[in-house]
Design a protein around this motif. Sequence first.
Motif, PDB file in Angstrom:
ATOM      1  N   TYR A   1     -34.061  -0.559-109.962  1.00  0.00           N
ATOM      2  CA  TYR A   1     -33.577  -0.392-111.340  1.00  0.00           C
ATOM      3  C   TYR A   1     -34.455   0.604-112.094  1.00  0.00           C
ATOM      4  O   TYR A   1     -33.955   1.491-112.807  1.00  0.00           O
ATOM      5  CB  TYR A   1     -33.573  -1.758-112.018  1.00  0.00           C
TER       6      TYR A   1
ATOM      7  N   ASN B   1     -33.501   4.473-113.553  1.00  0.00           N
ATOM      8  CA  ASN B   1     -33.570   4.679-115.003  1.00  0.00           C
ATOM      9  C   ASN B   1     -34.994   5.078-115.397  1.00  0.00           C
ATOM     10  O   ASN B   1     -35.675   4.370-116.150  1.00  0.00           O
ATOM     11  CB  ASN B   1     -33.169   3.390-115.735  1.00  0.00           C
TER      12      ASN B   1
ATOM     13  N   THR C   1     -25.914   2.326-122.100  1.00  0.00           N
ATOM     14  CA  THR C   1     -26.205   1.369-121.038  1.00  0.00           C
ATOM     15  C   THR C   1     -27.043   2.038-119.960  1.00  0.00           C
ATOM     16  O   THR C   1     -27.037   3.255-119.797  1.00  0.00           O
ATOM     17  CB  THR C   1     -24.917   0.820-120.399  1.00  0.00           C
ATOM     18  N   THR C   2     -27.765   1.210-119.215  1.00  0.00           N
ATOM     19  CA  THR C   2     -28.547   1.703-118.086  1.00  0.00           C
ATOM     20  C   THR C   2     -27.654   1.906-116.876  1.00  0.00           C
ATOM     21  O   THR C   2     -26.485   1.510-116.867  1.00  0.00           O
ATOM     22  CB  THR C   2     -29.675   0.709-117.738  1.00  0.00           C
ATOM     23  N   ARG C   3     -28.233   2.522-115.847  1.00  0.00           N
ATOM     24  CA  ARG C   3     -27.526   2.671-114.573  1.00  0.00           C
ATOM     25  C   ARG C   3     -27.849   1.468-113.714  1.00  0.00           C
ATOM     26  O   ARG C   3     -28.949   1.337-113.182  1.00  0.00           O
ATOM     27  CB  ARG C   3     -27.969   3.955-113.874  1.00  0.00           C
ATOM     28  N   GLY C   4     -26.915   0.561-113.603  1.00  0.00           N
ATOM     29  CA  GLY C   4     -27.162  -0.678-112.882  1.00  0.00           C
ATOM     30  C   GLY C   4     -26.883  -0.545-111.404  1.00  0.00           C
ATOM     31  O   GLY C   4     -25.734  -0.593-110.973  1.00  0.00           O
ATOM     32  N   THR C   5     -27.932  -0.366-110.604  1.00  0.00           N
ATOM     33  CA  THR C   5     -27.752  -0.273-109.156  1.00  0.00           C
ATOM     34  C   THR C   5     -27.950  -1.639-108.508  1.00  0.00           C
ATOM     35  O   THR C   5     -27.712  -1.795-107.320  1.00  0.00           O
ATOM     36  CB  THR C   5     -28.769   0.715-108.562  1.00  0.00           C
ATOM     37  N   THR C   6     -28.415  -2.618-109.256  1.00  0.00           N
ATOM     38  CA  THR C   6     -28.693  -3.964-108.755  1.00  0.00           C
ATOM     39  C   THR C   6     -28.182  -4.950-109.798  1.00  0.00           C
ATOM     40  O   THR C   6     -27.399  -4.600-110.664  1.00  0.00           O
ATOM     41  CB  THR C   6     -30.211  -4.158-108.547  1.00  0.00           C
ATOM     42  N   ARG C   7     -28.676  -6.182-109.740  1.00  0.00           N
ATOM     43  CA  ARG C   7     -28.286  -7.161-110.754  1.00  0.00           C
ATOM     44  C   ARG C   7     -28.864  -6.805-112.129  1.00  0.00           C
ATOM     45  O   ARG C   7     -28.447  -7.359-113.142  1.00  0.00           O
ATOM     46  CB  ARG C   7     -28.751  -8.558-110.353  1.00  0.00           C
TER      47      ARG C   7
ATOM     48  N   ASP D   1     -29.145  -4.623-115.263  1.00  0.00           N
ATOM     49  CA  ASP D   1     -28.314  -3.662-115.969  1.00  0.00           C
ATOM     50  C   ASP D   1     -28.178  -4.154-117.402  1.00  0.00           C
ATOM     51  O   ASP D   1     -28.560  -5.277-117.724  1.00  0.00           O
ATOM     52  CB  ASP D   1     -26.933  -3.545-115.301  1.00  0.00           C
TER      53      ASP D   1
ATOM     54  N   THR E   1     -35.608  -2.697-123.365  1.00  0.00           N
ATOM     55  CA  THR E   1     -34.442  -2.586-122.480  1.00  0.00           C
ATOM     56  C   THR E   1     -34.556  -3.459-121.234  1.00  0.00           C
ATOM     57  O   THR E   1     -33.628  -4.213-120.926  1.00  0.00           O
ATOM     58  CB  THR E   1     -34.195  -1.118-122.090  1.00  0.00           C
TER      59      THR E   1
ATOM     60  N   ALA F   1     -32.214  -6.677-119.731  1.00  0.00           N
ATOM     61  CA  ALA F   1     -31.694  -6.775-118.374  1.00  0.00           C
ATOM     62  C   ALA F   1     -32.145  -8.067-117.697  1.00  0.00           C
ATOM     63  O   ALA F   1     -31.374  -8.704-116.966  1.00  0.00           O
ATOM     64  CB  ALA F   1     -32.137  -5.566-117.554  1.00  0.00           C
TER      65      ALA F   1
END
Length: 258
Positions: free
Chosen positions: A54, A58, A149-155, A157, A228, A232
């Motif tokens: 994450y 980001n 929003t962030t770039r959610g590559t996992t849980r 985000d 942030t 998350a």
Amino acid sequence: MTNSAPDVPATPEQLRRSIADRTWTSPTAGILDGYQQANLVVVPASAATEFAEYCRANPSVCPLLASSAPGDPQLTYDGCIVDVRTMVPRYRVWQNGRLAEEPFDLTPRWREDSVAFALGCSHTLDGPLRRAGIPVAVTAPPVYITSLTTRGTTRFDGAVAVSMRPVEDDLVDTAIAVTAMLPTGHGAPVHIGDPAEIGLADLASPDFGVFPGIGPNQTPVFWNCGVTPQLALAEAGLEYAATHYPGHMLVLDTVVAA
């Protein structure tokens, strides 16, 4: 336990020692502002790889400075070794996504599977901005939760939080140039000007902190903020997590040169 501050120690090492013996429990905004400040995130080892991903996805939101081995409370950045259980003035502890405690010492809550992350903090920007002739309040800046929003590559985000500093109109370009040189403080602003463009309807009502006002010849300038990852964490469904208390940062030995 009071939250009144003694005289500011002369070095980050002395400050951390004062924090560890609980003679300093106050915010770190506006003090020792020639040094790197950091946000703290602690997660179980089972989530550490995902959280690191994450951060990498980001980098301006979560500038990853260092992480610890599972169960090891010592974290090293640029030769500076700190015990994250005791060297942050105040903490927040989360259980199953809910804020459970806000202690001054994390030792009783530290677990054998805890992994600590130090993330760059926008307080690192304040000293360089002052030295560039841009007045910055010594108190923590107001923080807003935006529509970004962030770039959610996992849980991990969620929404992006930003800190805001009013900047004189003719110094905005200078503020951009100075902070762009400091990626460990979130780098250049994420937004400049109209707050409605990032989903903020009322600057006078921040989600955290106190609105300092905007003068007639000032522009609101917004930087990414360490709140942030806390947002998350609340949505990630972790059994346990810990962070710094807003405004109460880990102050490291690295001198900020910009």
